[in-house]
Design a protein around this motif. Structure first.
Motif, mmCIF file in Angstrom:
data_model
loop_
_atom_site.group_PDB
_atom_site.id
_atom_site.type_symbol
_atom_site.label_atom_id
_atom_site.label_comp_id
_atom_site.label_asym_id
_atom_site.label_seq_id
_atom_site.Cartn_x
_atom_site.Cartn_y
_atom_site.Cartn_z
ATOM 1 N N LEU A 47 -0.098 2.946 -6.086
ATOM 2 C CA LEU A 47 0.865 4.061 -5.439
ATOM 3 C C LEU A 47 -0.096 4.471 -4.192
ATOM 4 C CD1 LEU A 47 2.272 6.135 -8.547
ATOM 5 C CD2 LEU A 47 3.215 4.467 -6.954
ATOM 6 N N TYR A 48 -1.401 4.824 -4.543
ATOM 7 C CA TYR A 48 -2.009 5.182 -3.214
ATOM 8 C C TYR A 48 -2.127 4.250 -2.173
ATOM 9 C CZ TYR A 48 -6.251 6.632 -0.378
ATOM 10 O OH TYR A 48 -6.848 7.096 0.452
ATOM 11 N N ASN A 49 -2.029 2.747 -2.580
ATOM 12 C CA ASN A 49 -2.451 1.649 -1.619
ATOM 13 C C ASN A 49 -1.126 1.619 -0.766
ATOM 14 O OD1 ASN A 49 -4.980 1.158 -2.405
ATOM 15 N ND2 ASN A 49 -4.062 -0.418 -3.840
ATOM 16 N N LEU A 50 0.056 1.671 -1.596
ATOM 17 C CA LEU A 50 1.652 1.500 -0.791
ATOM 18 C C LEU A 50 1.585 2.803 0.052
ATOM 19 C CD1 LEU A 50 3.691 0.993 -4.177
ATOM 20 C CD2 LEU A 50 3.444 -0.538 -2.159
ATOM 21 N N THR A 51 1.264 4.064 -0.343
ATOM 22 C CA THR A 51 1.374 5.153 0.508
ATOM 23 C C THR A 51 0.528 4.886 1.691
ATOM 24 O OG1 THR A 51 1.767 6.638 -1.550
ATOM 25 C CG2 THR A 51 1.219 7.823 0.690
ATOM 26 N N ILE A 52 -0.873 4.583 1.732
ATOM 27 C CA ILE A 52 -1.463 4.365 2.852
ATOM 28 C C ILE A 52 -1.089 3.232 3.748
ATOM 29 C CG2 ILE A 52 -3.869 3.524 3.731
ATOM 30 C CD1 ILE A 52 -3.809 6.583 2.494
ATOM 31 N N GLN A 53 -0.717 2.102 3.181
ATOM 32 C CA GLN A 53 -0.129 1.039 4.109
ATOM 33 C C GLN A 53 1.157 1.269 4.823
ATOM 34 O OE1 GLN A 53 0.322 -2.135 1.268
ATOM 35 N NE2 GLN A 53 -1.580 -2.563 0.872
ATOM 36 N N THR A 54 2.061 2.293 4.015
ATOM 37 C CA THR A 54 3.363 2.633 4.804
ATOM 38 C C THR A 54 2.940 3.604 6.027
ATOM 39 O OG1 THR A 54 4.413 2.333 2.582
ATOM 40 C CG2 THR A 54 5.645 3.666 4.204
ATOM 41 N N GLN A 55 2.110 4.387 5.344
ATOM 42 C CA GLN A 55 1.775 5.562 6.720
ATOM 43 C C GLN A 55 1.173 4.757 7.817
ATOM 44 O OE1 GLN A 55 -0.868 8.101 4.855
ATOM 45 N NE2 GLN A 55 0.805 9.393 3.703
ATOM 46 N N TYR A 110 5.349 -6.323 9.858
ATOM 47 C CA TYR A 110 6.101 -5.699 8.805
ATOM 48 C C TYR A 110 6.202 -6.611 7.665
ATOM 49 C CZ TYR A 110 7.482 -1.925 11.635
ATOM 50 O OH TYR A 110 7.390 -0.805 12.474
ATOM 51 N N GLN A 111 6.225 -7.954 7.916
ATOM 52 C CA GLN A 111 6.332 -8.928 6.879
ATOM 53 C C GLN A 111 5.119 -8.664 6.131
ATOM 54 O OE1 GLN A 111 7.191 -12.787 8.504
ATOM 55 N NE2 GLN A 111 9.686 -12.157 8.808
ATOM 56 N N ALA A 112 3.826 -8.769 6.748
ATOM 57 C CA ALA A 112 2.873 -8.783 5.778
ATOM 58 C C ALA A 112 2.713 -7.544 5.057
ATOM 59 C CB ALA A 112 1.322 -8.731 6.916
ATOM 60 N N LEU A 113 3.047 -6.283 5.642
ATOM 61 C CA LEU A 113 3.249 -5.228 4.911
ATOM 62 C C LEU A 113 3.903 -5.178 3.698
ATOM 63 C CD1 LEU A 113 2.829 -2.126 4.268
ATOM 64 C CD2 LEU A 113 4.961 -1.716 6.088
ATOM 65 N N LEU A 114 5.300 -5.937 3.717
ATOM 66 C CA LEU A 114 6.249 -5.960 2.677
ATOM 67 C C LEU A 114 5.590 -6.825 1.583
ATOM 68 C CD1 LEU A 114 9.763 -6.357 4.580
ATOM 69 C CD2 LEU A 114 8.622 -4.310 3.224
ATOM 70 N N SER A 115 4.990 -8.028 2.018
ATOM 71 C CA SER A 115 4.218 -8.756 1.093
ATOM 72 C C SER A 115 3.276 -8.222 0.245
ATOM 73 C CB SER A 115 3.652 -10.091 1.919
ATOM 74 O OG SER A 115 2.929 -10.944 0.906
ATOM 75 N N SER A 116 2.410 -7.504 0.990
ATOM 76 C CA SER A 116 1.345 -6.565 0.293
ATOM 77 C C SER A 116 1.883 -5.515 -0.828
ATOM 78 C CB SER A 116 0.488 -5.928 1.477
ATOM 79 O OG SER A 116 -0.548 -5.250 0.830
ATOM 80 N N SER A 117 2.925 -5.013 -0.413
ATOM 81 C CA SER A 117 3.708 -4.096 -1.197
ATOM 82 C C SER A 117 4.209 -4.684 -2.354
ATOM 83 C CB SER A 117 4.740 -3.293 -0.241
ATOM 84 O OG SER A 117 4.013 -2.517 0.697
ATOM 85 N N LEU A 118 4.622 -5.820 -1.983
ATOM 86 C CA LEU A 118 5.393 -6.668 -3.288
ATOM 87 C C LEU A 118 4.380 -6.951 -4.420
ATOM 88 C CD1 LEU A 118 7.943 -7.925 -4.391
ATOM 89 C CD2 LEU A 118 7.442 -9.875 -3.194
ATOM 90 N N GLU A 119 3.236 -7.061 -3.918
ATOM 91 C CA GLU A 119 1.922 -7.345 -4.759
ATOM 92 C C GLU A 119 1.770 -6.010 -5.800
ATOM 93 O OE1 GLU A 119 -1.516 -8.838 -2.835
ATOM 94 O OE2 GLU A 119 -0.531 -10.802 -2.324
ATOM 95 N N GLU A 120 1.647 -5.024 -4.862
ATOM 96 C CA GLU A 120 1.380 -3.789 -5.736
ATOM 97 C C GLU A 120 2.666 -3.525 -6.540
ATOM 98 O OE1 GLU A 120 -1.342 -2.172 -5.753
ATOM 99 O OE2 GLU A 120 -2.084 -3.168 -3.818
ATOM 100 N N TYR A 121 3.815 -3.721 -6.191
ATOM 101 C CA TYR A 121 4.998 -3.325 -7.055
ATOM 102 C C TYR A 121 4.962 -4.559 -8.311
ATOM 103 C CZ TYR A 121 7.442 -0.979 -3.484
ATOM 104 O OH TYR A 121 7.720 0.209 -2.508
ATOM 105 N N ASP A 122 4.586 -5.668 -8.070
ATOM 106 C CA ASP A 122 4.558 -6.486 -9.232
ATOM 107 C C ASP A 122 3.390 -6.052 -10.180
ATOM 108 O OD1 ASP A 122 6.439 -8.244 -8.266
ATOM 109 O OD2 ASP A 122 5.060 -9.560 -7.366
#
Length: 472
Positions: free
Chosen positions: A266-274, A286-298
């Motif tokens: 959750l912290y990683n997602l928050t920092i990356q989004t900010q 943005y695609q790289a951000l979504l890919s990284s977020s997807l890993e965290e979601y998984d």
């Protein structure tokens, strides 16, 4: 006072003491009452026999029937006795020569009873019971007595009513009842005091138990101060506290680990989004951000799924579908499934042994998959991971062995705890949530088996799953 409440153990025991005293006194009183009645009856019988012998001696000193009539005072004085004693003298033709009833005024006509001959000494068998009223009776005896200077005989009749004997027994009965009630009251009071004193250790243990709270789970009951009869109870209660404290500590640690593992993605997602929102980004960024977020979601999804799986096992919400599985075929299929990942890691598999295992196929594969995934993660390139099957009369053992750095002995007792990791360097938190081994242990418990581990530092690590031959 609460101690007098009939539901308290003290009051119940006091009442039991009183009941026991009543039963004891009643039994003893009944026995003594019967014994006294028999003794009084035997005394009356001896008195009647004695009166017969007394009047025979007096008649032997009297010459004729006329002398008996002329000197009645002598016979009346001899007939004087306790209340209820009746003495009657009759001539051979039935004429009453003397009658003394000693206070018995309403006695009816004497019945006809066998007469003891003059030359025979009367005994208890010669006595008869005379019932002359619904609630009144008498012991009666009749015998012949011979006059002194002739062969003429006089009939001697002696009787003793039961009135004085009944009066004595009634008084004794009242005394026994009074003693019984007094004894019961004393037994209840003394029993109450004794039991209350004897239960002081129980109240002390209760006070100790009340002092144990969630913040003081380390406190235990003092087994040494408890009576011998309560030792097992105190030890069992302390054992419950040990298990409760251990579970509470595990739950606290689990909550802390769960919060930590959830906070990281959750912290990683928050920092990356900010960071991404701090300025305009390109489509590639943005695609790289979504890919990284997807890993965290998984990672979060896998963690939640594992937690739900463990929760269902803990609450027995998973029904086993047992079947006989060919262990060698199952291990070979799992090795083929991980073949691609193993090639990337530079390791290979060796499947050995043969046998069958009674298990749920899906859960069996999931538990072995978790062990194989761990083995691949910690095996150096070029080494082999051994999957073995060992069959015995009472169990089937599935083992996964891999060479590597090993696990220190201090970590082995907690290696199956949820979210437990040996160290951050080996945790690989991006791909592992620390729940794989906990799932394996829960699956084995569900099958009635067990899982254990042996590890040699800088040597081999072996995980063994023991499936019972006869499922519990």
């Amino acid at each position: 006072m609460k101690f007098f409440h009939p539901t308290t153990l003290t009051a119940r025991l006091a009442l039991l003491f009183a009941a026991a005293a009543i039963l004891t006194f009643a039994a003893m009183g009944g026995y003594l009452y019967r014994s006294l009645g028999l003794q009084l009856e035997l005394r009356d019988d001896h008195q009647l026999i004695g009166r017969i012998e007394q009047f025979r001696r007096i008649l032997a000193e009297t010459p004729t029937v006329q002398a008996v009539k002329a000197d009645q005072h002598r016979f009346i004085d001899a007939a004087t006795g306790p209340g209820g004693l009746v003495v009657i003298l009759r001539s051979a033709d039935g004429q009453i020569l003397m009658r003394n009833q000693n206070g018995v005024s309403d006695l009816p006509e004497i019945p006809i009873i066998p007469i003891v001959p003059a030359d025979k000494t009367p005994d208890a068998g010669s006595l008869r019971v005379w019932s002359f009223a619904p609630d009144r009776s008498a012991r009666i005896l009749s015998a012949w007595g011979t006059l002194g200077n002739s062969s003429e005989q006089v009939q001697i009749i002696v009787a003793r009513t039961a009135s004085d004997r009944m009066a004595i027994l009634a008084e004794y009965r009242r005394e026994v009842l009074g003693a019984m009630l007094t004894g019961a009251i004393l037994a209840a009071l003394l029993g109450y005091l004794v039991v209350r004193h004897a239960l002081r250790p129980v109240r002390a243990i209760a006070r100790q138990a009340l002092s144990i709270t969630a913040q003081r789970l380390e406190k235990r009951l003092d087994a040494h101060s408890a009576p011998g009869e309560l030792q097992a109870l105190v030890q069992s209660f302390n054992a419950v506290l040990d298990r409760l404290q251990d579970s509470f500590q595990r739950l606290s640690q689990f909550s802390a680990d769960l919060a930590h593992d959830l906070r990281t993605p959750l912290y990683n997602l928050t920092i990356q989004t900010q960071v991404a929102l701090s300025q305009q980004r390109s489509d590639e960024e943005y695609q790289a951000l979504l890919s990284s977020s997807l890993e965290e979601y998984d990672r979060l999804v896998r963690m939640v799924e594992s937690m739900l799986f463990l929760a269902r096992i803990d609450n027995a919400q998973i029904a086993l579908s047992r079947e006989r599985l060919n262990a060698s075929s199952e291990l070979q299929r799992i090795a083929e499934y991980f073949e691609g990942i193993a090639e990337e890691a530079g390791v290979r598999f060796a499947v050995q042994g043969d046998g069958t295992v009674a298990a749920d196929a899906a859960l069996f594969r999931r538990s072995v998959n978790n062990l194989v995934a761990n083995a691949i993660r910690y095996t150096a390139p070029g080494a082999a991971i051994h999957l073995r099957t060992e069959q015995s009369a009472d169990a089937t053992i599935i083992s996964v062995t891999n060479p590597g750095v090993g696990i220190d002995a201090q970590h082995l007792p907690r290696i199956f705890d949820r979210f437990y990791r040996v160290d951050q360097a080996r945790s690989q938190s991006a791909t592992s949530a620390g729940l794989g081994l906990a799932i394996v242990q829960s699956i084995m418990k569900l099958h009635g088996g067990r899982v254990d581990v042996e590890s040699i530092p800088d040597g081999e690590t072996t995980f063994r799953m023991v499936f019972p031959a006869r499922p519990v």
